[in-house]
Motif scaffolding. Structure first.
Motif, mmCIF file in Angstrom:
data_model
loop_
_atom_site.group_PDB
_atom_site.id
_atom_site.type_symbol
_atom_site.label_atom_id
_atom_site.label_comp_id
_atom_site.label_asym_id
_atom_site.label_seq_id
_atom_site.Cartn_x
_atom_site.Cartn_y
_atom_site.Cartn_z
ATOM 1 N N ASP A 29 0.831 -1.214 0.000
ATOM 2 C CA ASP A 29 0.000 0.000 0.000
ATOM 3 C C ASP A 29 0.859 1.255 0.000
ATOM 4 N N VAL A 30 1.932 1.203 0.787
ATOM 5 C CA VAL A 30 2.823 2.364 0.867
ATOM 6 C C VAL A 30 3.428 2.653 -0.500
ATOM 7 N N VAL A 31 3.861 1.597 -1.173
ATOM 8 C CA VAL A 31 4.484 1.791 -2.488
ATOM 9 C C VAL A 31 3.462 2.365 -3.474
ATOM 10 N N LEU A 32 2.232 1.822 -3.423
ATOM 11 C CA LEU A 32 1.193 2.346 -4.322
ATOM 12 C C LEU A 32 0.924 3.822 -4.037
ATOM 13 N N ARG A 33 0.832 4.154 -2.752
ATOM 14 C CA ARG A 33 0.564 5.546 -2.350
ATOM 15 C C ARG A 33 1.717 6.449 -2.779
ATOM 16 N N LEU A 34 2.938 5.901 -2.668
ATOM 17 C CA LEU A 34 4.113 6.672 -3.093
ATOM 18 C C LEU A 34 3.999 7.034 -4.559
ATOM 19 N N PHE A 35 3.601 6.047 -5.395
ATOM 20 C CA PHE A 35 3.477 6.319 -6.829
ATOM 21 C C PHE A 35 2.444 7.407 -7.085
ATOM 22 N N GLU A 36 1.368 7.388 -6.312
ATOM 23 C CA GLU A 36 0.364 8.443 -6.478
ATOM 24 C C GLU A 36 0.921 9.808 -6.078
ATOM 25 N N LEU A 37 1.624 9.798 -4.938
ATOM 26 C CA LEU A 37 2.093 11.090 -4.404
ATOM 27 C C LEU A 37 3.161 11.744 -5.270
ATOM 28 N N VAL A 38 4.074 10.925 -5.819
ATOM 29 C CA VAL A 38 5.148 11.550 -6.605
ATOM 30 C C VAL A 38 4.595 12.227 -7.847
ATOM 31 N N ALA A 39 3.359 11.874 -8.233
ATOM 32 C CA ALA A 39 2.748 12.522 -9.397
ATOM 33 C C ALA A 39 2.133 13.874 -9.026
ATOM 34 N N THR A 40 2.049 14.174 -7.714
ATOM 35 C CA THR A 40 1.447 15.449 -7.329
ATOM 36 C C THR A 40 2.529 16.495 -7.082
ATOM 37 N N GLY A 41 2.169 17.761 -7.319
ATOM 38 C CA GLY A 41 3.122 18.845 -7.058
ATOM 39 C C GLY A 41 3.356 19.044 -5.573
ATOM 40 N N GLY A 42 2.324 18.789 -4.792
ATOM 41 C CA GLY A 42 2.402 19.061 -3.356
ATOM 42 C C GLY A 42 3.499 18.260 -2.678
ATOM 43 N N PHE A 43 3.638 17.010 -3.089
ATOM 44 C CA PHE A 43 4.661 16.145 -2.505
ATOM 45 C C PHE A 43 6.046 16.753 -2.705
ATOM 46 N N TRP A 44 6.295 17.164 -3.936
ATOM 47 C CA TRP A 44 7.621 17.722 -4.226
ATOM 48 C C TRP A 44 7.795 19.086 -3.587
ATOM 49 N N SER A 45 6.727 19.823 -3.497
ATOM 50 C CA SER A 45 6.887 21.129 -2.852
ATOM 51 C C SER A 45 7.165 20.940 -1.359
ATOM 52 N N SER A 46 6.636 19.852 -0.769
ATOM 53 C CA SER A 46 6.975 19.559 0.617
ATOM 54 C C SER A 46 8.471 19.269 0.773
ATOM 55 N N TRP A 47 8.971 18.476 -0.132
ATOM 56 C CA TRP A 47 10.409 18.210 -0.138
ATOM 57 C C TRP A 47 11.190 19.514 -0.219
ATOM 58 N N TYR A 48 10.809 20.311 -1.192
ATOM 59 C CA TYR A 48 11.513 21.560 -1.461
ATOM 60 C C TYR A 48 11.483 22.467 -0.232
ATOM 61 N N LEU A 49 10.287 22.586 0.370
ATOM 62 C CA LEU A 49 10.150 23.501 1.505
ATOM 63 C C LEU A 49 10.977 23.037 2.703
ATOM 64 N N SER A 50 10.836 21.753 3.040
ATOM 65 C CA SER A 50 11.570 21.268 4.211
ATOM 66 C C SER A 50 13.072 21.369 3.989
ATOM 67 N N PHE A 51 13.502 20.978 2.817
ATOM 68 C CA PHE A 51 14.931 21.047 2.514
ATOM 69 C C PHE A 51 15.419 22.484 2.618
#
Ligand code: ADP
Ligand code: MG
Lengths: 329, 298
Positions: free
Chosen positions: A110-132
């Protein structure tokens, strides 16, 4: 004392020195000897004369780590762990009864499936960007302010007498206790979070810098003085490089703390201006939890693990760049 | 106070040609006149050196020998300017390093020190270590310093190690680099504080020959401290025995063994004879130190 650590070099030198002009051979001999020993032991011995450096060495170590018996057992352990996790969490679907406690967790699949969904969203990457970004800015300022501050206290007794007591009172305050004040003080959420992150690393960096600066071996100071170094040269060419290893230790520890702090600060402050999905990795974890999306929580946690790992590699690379003499060890 | 007399002695040394190794004129004459050093004068007031006098001629290799704790390092550190003296005067050529109105000498490249423990900067390559002095003194440009460093390293049999870090060298090689690093400064006096202590005897004898070779090429005044009598006699033009409590220069013996010396000297009758004499003196001091220690323990 030195001789106990380098018996091979000594012996070679002692036996060959009688003949004039043997120094080149001496080097070569030591070389070959250590090369042979390196091959036997399979890793670099202390201070090789012809060091196998950089990527070649790292690749060799990595290959050994992966294909050696220890590496194989390690890989087996990881696979077994994931398999067990999958079975335990999917038991209710496959068989019927749910395993108590851990059975409610999301399965790896389930985690892997959810990961695939999330990496397609901008929000996920913007979270990475912001925290970093928050971590890097906070960390960079902590180094920028903390190192000179620490060096000042290490080199000037007056400065230390003046600055150390207030510093020692502020130091035990957990960075998170600063969050309310930070929010009041700084004009934007972003600055508040970055400030708290800064505090997380600052005290560690200062403590390590002071400690390292005060413990410089007197030999180096005396040697430099006897060769005519003035104050500035002494600072630039002796105090600073001699303190670098401690500063690097402070940086590694400090970087770890900034990640802990940034996650908590994001939880408390509501993620800053990043919007619902993209307020930072800490916010992602918290927000997903409140939305009942436990698979996304785990994705966020793993992302934090990876982000922290990448940052500590970056810190280590930077410290290797500034201390080429340490790479030999 | 002893200035006119000492001046005369200096002139004599300049004019004199009785030295085994004539140095450049007027360079590196070290005079220590009635120097005392009291540690912690306000409190324990421990007298480490008491009324010690010594005169080292330009280009001489003087060894000071004495049991551990007799005050050798204290004496050397006063000359180097690492701490103050309590009374007396120290002169280097025509310059008063320290005296009544100036208790502590200013450390400087005219008196470079090599210590017992490796003090090479681990963060600098060997060549950068060697060129450190001329560069911090702004005496040479970086390029000139590097050329000089390479040349001196080659003379000392260290060619090829320029870009290594000190930790990659054996302790014997580290020692040699450190001596070269000191000599690149063209000091008037080279101060060596038990530089080969703790080395095995084989390495030590290699270092001795290497030091003498470097020394012969550089014509510099050397003050060499040790508690090893073999070493003292093998290296020295003269050997001064330092007494324990009070730490004082008790006796100075001329080593009339011709140079160049090699290990065969060690078995010569004259060497044995000198050894025996100095050994007797040092042993009295060692016994005194031992008994003083016993008393303090009791
Ligand atoms: N900083 C100091 N404060 C007080 N006593 C000292 C200090 N340094 C050395 N001493 C004492 O002075 C004596 C001479 O020491 P030192 O000069 O180091 O002897 P050596 O080099 O001959 O072994 C010793 O008894 C030692 O304990
Ligand atoms: Mg000593």
């Amino acid at each position: 004392m030195e001789m106990e650590t380098r018996p091979e070099g000594q012996a070679t030198e002692a036996t060959e020195q009688g003949v004039p002009g043997t120094d080149q051979r001496e080097v070569a001999r030591t070389d070959g000897y250590q090369g042979a020993r390196e091959a036997r032991v399979g890793q670099s011995v202390q201070a090789p004369m012809a060091p196998v450096t950089g990527w070649a060495l790292r690749r060799r170590k990595l290959r050994k780590a992966l294909t050696g018996p220890a590496g194989r057992r390690g890989a087996l352990g990881v696979v077994a762990f994931i398999a067990l996790w999958q079975v335990v969490t999917k038991l209710d679907e496959w068989v019927g009864p749910q395993v108590p406690l851990v059975g409610a967790l999301p399965a790896p699949s389930d985690v892997v499936l959810r990961l695939f969904e999330l990496v397609a969203t901008g929000g996920f990457w913007s979270s990475w960007y912001l925290s970093f970004g928050r971590v890097m800015w906070g960390f960079a300022f902590a180094m920028l302010v903390g190192i000179p501050f620490g060096l000042l206290m290490a080199t000037s007794a007056t400065a230390k007498r003046l600055l150390f007591p207030p510093f020692e009172v502020l130091r035990p305050i957990p960075p998170l206790a600063w969050v309310p004040l930070a929010i009041l003080f700084w004009p934007t959420q972003e600055l508040s979070i970055t400030f708290v992150t800064f505090l997380g690393a600052f005290f560690t960096v200062v403590m390590n810098t002071v400690g390292g600066g005060e413990q410089i071996d007197r030999r180096y100071i005396l040697a430099a003085r006897s060769m005519g170094a003035n104050k500035w040269r002494m600072f630039r060419r002796v105090v600073l490089p001699a303190t670098l290893p401690s500063i690097a230790t402070g940086a590694v520890v400090g970087m770890g703390i900034t990640w802990e702090v940034v996650v908590a600060a994001e939880l408390i402050s509501g993620g800053g201006g990043g919007g619902s999905a993209g307020g930072g990795l800490g916010f992602l974890v918290w927000n997903s939890y409140q939305g009942g999306d436990i698979a996304a929580v785990v994705v966020g946690m793993i992302s934090l693990g990876i982000a922290g790992y990448i940052s500590s590699i970056l810190v280590r690379m930077a410290s290797n760049l500034t201390m080429p003499w340490k790479r030999l060890a | 106070m002893a200035r006119p007399v000492a001046q005369a002695a200096a002139d004599e040394a300049r004019a004199g040609d009785g030295q085994a190794r004539p140095a450049e004129v007027g360079k590196g004459e070290l005079r220590v006149e009635h120097v005392s050093k009291v540690y912690d004068p306000e409190g324990a007031a421990f007298v480490a050196v008491d009324d010690a006098s010594m005169h080292i001629a330009p280009g001489e290799l003087r060894v000071i020998v004495g049991p551990s704790g007799c005050g050798k390092s204290t004496f050397l550190n006063a000359i180097a300017g690492f701490h103050s003296i309590s009374s007396g005067e120290i002169w280097l050529d025509d310059e008063l390093l320290c005296g009544p109105n100036k208790p502590q000498a200013k450390p400087g490249a005219d008196r470079v020190v090599v210590f017992q423990h490796n003090a090479l900067f681990p963060w600098k390559t060997v060549l950068d270590n060697v060129t450190y002095g001329p560069i911090v003194q702004e005496r040479l440009s970086k390029k000139e310093a590097r050329d000089l460093g390479r040349e001196r390293m080659e003379q000392a049999g260290l060619a090829g190690l320029e870009d290594r870090y000190p930790s990659e060298l054996s302790s014997g090689m580290q020692r040699r680099v450190e001596i070269v690093r000191a000599l690149v400064n063209d000091p008037k006096v080279l101060l060596l504080d038990e530089p080969f202590r703790g080395m095995d005897s084989l390495t030590k004898s290699v270092m001795h020959e290497s030091l003498l070779e470097i020394f012969d090429k550089n014509k510099v005044t050397v003050m060499f401290i040790t508690h090893d009598i073999d070493e003292a006699v093998f290296l020295g033009d003269k050997v001064s025995v330092m007494s324990t409590r009070p730490g004082r220069i008790k006796e100075t013996i001329e080593v009339d063994i011709p140079r160049p010396r090699d290990y065969r000297v060690l078995t010569s009758p004259r060497f044995r004879e000198l050894m025996a004499g100095i050994h007797g003196e040092v042993e009295i001091e060692a016994r005194k130190a031992f008994e003083a220690g016993e008393r303090e323990m009791a």
